[in-house]
Enzyme design. Structure first.
Site, PDB file in Angstrom:
ATOM      1  N   GLY A 183       0.809  -1.221   0.000  1.00 22.01           N
ATOM      2  CA  GLY A 183       0.000   0.000   0.000  1.00 22.01           C
ATOM      3  C   GLY A 183       0.839   1.267   0.000  1.00 22.01           C
ATOM      4  CB  VAL A 211       1.112   3.696   4.823  1.00 22.42           C
ATOM      5  CG1 VAL A 211       1.932   3.690   6.111  1.00 22.42           C
ATOM      6  CG2 VAL A 211       0.202   4.931   4.784  1.00 22.42           C
ATOM      7  CB  SER A 261       0.007  -8.354  -2.860  1.00 22.76           C
ATOM      8  OG  SER A 261      -0.810  -7.233  -2.900  1.00 22.76           O
ATOM      9  CB  CYS A 287      -2.545  11.384   8.591  1.00 25.73           C
ATOM     10  SG  CYS A 287      -4.221  11.423   7.958  1.00 25.73           S
ATOM     11  CB  SER A 333      -1.709  10.340  -0.026  1.00 27.17           C
ATOM     12  OG  SER A 333      -1.737  11.445   0.858  1.00 27.17           O
ATOM     13  CG  HIS A 358      -3.431  15.285   4.987  1.00 30.82           C
ATOM     14  ND1 HIS A 358      -3.642  14.802   3.723  1.00 30.82           N
ATOM     15  CD2 HIS A 358      -3.892  14.319   5.840  1.00 30.82           C
ATOM     16  CE1 HIS A 358      -4.188  13.596   3.801  1.00 30.82           C
ATOM     17  NE2 HIS A 358      -4.343  13.275   5.074  1.00 30.82           N
ATOM     18  CD  GLN A 395      -1.704  10.227   4.263  1.00 30.82           C
ATOM     19  OE1 GLN A 395      -1.446  10.218   3.068  1.00 30.82           O
ATOM     20  NE2 GLN A 395      -1.864   9.115   4.963  1.00 30.82           N
TER      21      GLN A 395
HETATM   22  P1  A2P Z   1      -3.176  -5.717  -1.235  1.00 30.56           P
HETATM   23  O1  A2P Z   1      -2.344  -4.837  -2.122  1.00 30.56           O
HETATM   24  O2  A2P Z   1      -2.813  -7.156  -1.340  1.00 30.56           O
HETATM   25  O3  A2P Z   1      -4.652  -5.454  -1.338  1.00 30.56           O
HETATM   26  P2  A2P Z   1      -3.652   1.322   0.646  1.00 30.56           P
HETATM   27  O4  A2P Z   1      -3.912   1.972   1.975  1.00 30.56           O
HETATM   28  O5  A2P Z   1      -2.656   2.044  -0.183  1.00 30.56           O
HETATM   29  O6  A2P Z   1      -4.915   1.037  -0.083  1.00 30.56           O
HETATM   30  O7  A2P Z   1      -2.974  -0.116   0.984  1.00 30.56           O
HETATM   31  C1  A2P Z   1      -3.600  -1.078   1.793  1.00 30.56           C
HETATM   32  C2  A2P Z   1      -2.633  -2.212   2.100  1.00 30.56           C
HETATM   33  O8  A2P Z   1      -3.296  -3.144   2.956  1.00 30.56           O
HETATM   34  C3  A2P Z   1      -2.215  -3.017   0.884  1.00 30.56           C
HETATM   35  O9  A2P Z   1      -0.895  -3.488   1.044  1.00 30.56           O
HETATM   36  C4  A2P Z   1      -3.193  -4.172   0.893  1.00 30.56           C
HETATM   37  O10 A2P Z   1      -2.726  -5.334   0.252  1.00 30.56           O
HETATM   38  C5  A2P Z   1      -3.279  -4.431   2.366  1.00 30.56           C
HETATM   39  N1  A2P Z   1      -4.515  -5.155   2.695  1.00 30.56           N
HETATM   40  C6  A2P Z   1      -5.776  -4.756   2.480  1.00 30.56           C
HETATM   41  N2  A2P Z   1      -6.649  -5.709   2.909  1.00 30.56           N
HETATM   42  C7  A2P Z   1      -5.898  -6.723   3.414  1.00 30.56           C
HETATM   43  C8  A2P Z   1      -6.199  -7.981   4.010  1.00 30.56           C
HETATM   44  N3  A2P Z   1      -7.439  -8.401   4.181  1.00 30.56           N
HETATM   45  N4  A2P Z   1      -5.160  -8.762   4.396  1.00 30.56           N
HETATM   46  C9  A2P Z   1      -3.887  -8.356   4.221  1.00 30.56           C
HETATM   47  N5  A2P Z   1      -3.535  -7.171   3.659  1.00 30.56           N
HETATM   48  C10 A2P Z   1      -4.529  -6.367   3.270  1.00 30.56           C
END
Ligand code: A2P
Length: 349
Positions: free
Chosen positions: A14, A16, A42, A130, A160, A243, A316
């Site tokens: 993600g 962050v 992922s 944040c 963001s 922000h 942020q």
């Molecule tokens: P993934 O890329 O596999 O969905 P952002 O805040 O930029 O949207 O990023 C969210 C982060 O949290 C990403 O790395 C996302 O992985 C991860 N994520 C979201 N849902 C889950 C989940 N159920 N289990 C593990 N990781 C998660």
């Protein structure tokens, strides 16, 4: 820092998460082993760390084994599911979600403000919201000199804050509009390009959204002062990253702008940007990628003898999330507090 730690980033793919990865490397955090955890979406991807491509793995009981520190930024429900597991297996979790922030057993830490609170952790330390982190860094030094009685804050929050997909969506929307097409909103509730809207988190019975109440409740918890009156209006603006906040402070006694300027010019985590001749003050575009919270336009409130106005911009993703989390981790290492803790604290449902 002689000891090294087995670290996992939960939510590594993600906005962050990728910043956490960069910060661990650029700040030379003592990493013995790094696991990159995310959802099944992922698995198969890899991310670069210290010149090596590391695979992204699915978060699971198995992948949380043998980890000393989890930096979690994958949303509240993921943290509620996995933080307990990680702590049970011996890790300390620094959690960027809101799942545990108001739990009285969980320290809510901004290292420039309340570093000592980290010592009371029982396995989980929460990273504040944040907007709260950015405001806290800027106003805490003033609160030390003269107690702040009331805060009126308006935020100008970038895409963001809603994650990497929201940032991509704003770019797509801007390009669609410039080509005369209708912008499509799928991640954010409304088109953000060339637009703005009040923060779309759930509203309470008083009409305040969750984001606004986070600023109220989290600031009080971090400052250890339940008496400060705080009101916030949070707005999402078409800025990609960083922000900004317009903050009105009411002190117990008159507080001159010059004194505030002098204090903030030597406060940790703050950089003064005040060029009155050229009308140049903090801007998100200049705050992007910076560690410091940029503060400026410090001026007397002409409507109140004890009032002060200031303006800030802060990255942020960096100080508002990833950097603060890594600074907490560095604090734990420095104070020898990064020890496996078995006593798990439950999240509020
Ligand atoms: P993934 O890329 O596999 O969905 P952002 O805040 O930029 O949207 O990023 C969210 C982060 O949290 C990403 O790395 C996302 O992985 C991860 N994520 C979201 N849902 C889950 C989940 N159920 N289990 C593990 N990781 C998660």
């Amino acid at each position: 820092m002689s000891k090294s730690y087995r670290v996992a980033i939960l939510g590594a793919t993600g906005a962050v998460g990728t910043e956490l990865l960069e910060l661990l490397e650029s700040r030379n955090f003592p990493v013995a082993e790094l696991k990159l955890l995310a959802s099944e979406r992922s698995v198969g991807r890899s991310l670069r760390f210290q010149g090596e491509d590391l695979p992204v793995e699915l978060v699971s009981d198995r992948t949380l084994e043998n980890v000393d520190l989890v930096l979690a930024s994958a949303g509240g429900s993921t943290s509620k599911t996995w933080a307990a597991v990680a702590v049970e297996k011996g890790a300390v979790v620094i959690d960027n979600s809101s799942a545990f922030r108001m739990n009285p057993e969980v320290p809510l830490v901004v290292p420039e403000v309340n570093p000592l609170a980290a010592a009371n952790h029982k396995g989980i330390i929460a990273n504040p919201n944040c907007t709260t982190i950015l405001m806290s860094v800027a106003i805490w030094p003033l609160h030390q000199i003269s107690p702040i009685k009331r805060i009126v804050v308006s935020t100008y929050q970038s895409a963001s804050g809603a994650g990497a997909k929201a940032m991509a969506e704003v770019k797509t929307q801007a390009s669609a509009i410039l080509q005369g097409q209708q912008p499509i909103a799928e991640v954010l509730p409304y088109p953000l390009a060339f637009n703005l809207f009040p923060h779309n988190s759930p509203l309470n019975e008083l009409g305040y959204c969750e984001e606004e109440m986070k600023m109220v409740n989290e600031t009080r918890k971090i400052f250890g002062d339940q008496q400060i009156r705080i009101t916030a209006t949070c707005i999402r603006v078409p800025v990609l990253r960083a922000h900004s906040e317009a903050i009105n402070l009411e002190f117990a006694n008159p507080f001159s702008a010059d004194t505030a300027r002098e204090i903030l010019s030597r406060s940790p985590g703050v950089k003064l940007i005040e060029d009155w001749e050229n009308n140049h003050f903090p801007m998100p575009i200049e705050a992007t990628g910076q560690d410091a919270v940029l503060v400026g336009r410090i001026r007397q409130d002409i409507s109140h003898p004890c009032g002060l106005e200031l303006w800030l911009s802060g990255d942020q993703i960096r100080k508002g999330a990833a950097l603060n989390a890594v600074q907490i981790a560095e604090l734990l290492v420095e104070k020898n507090l990064l020890k496996p803790a078995k006593a798990y604290v439950s999240s509020e449902k």
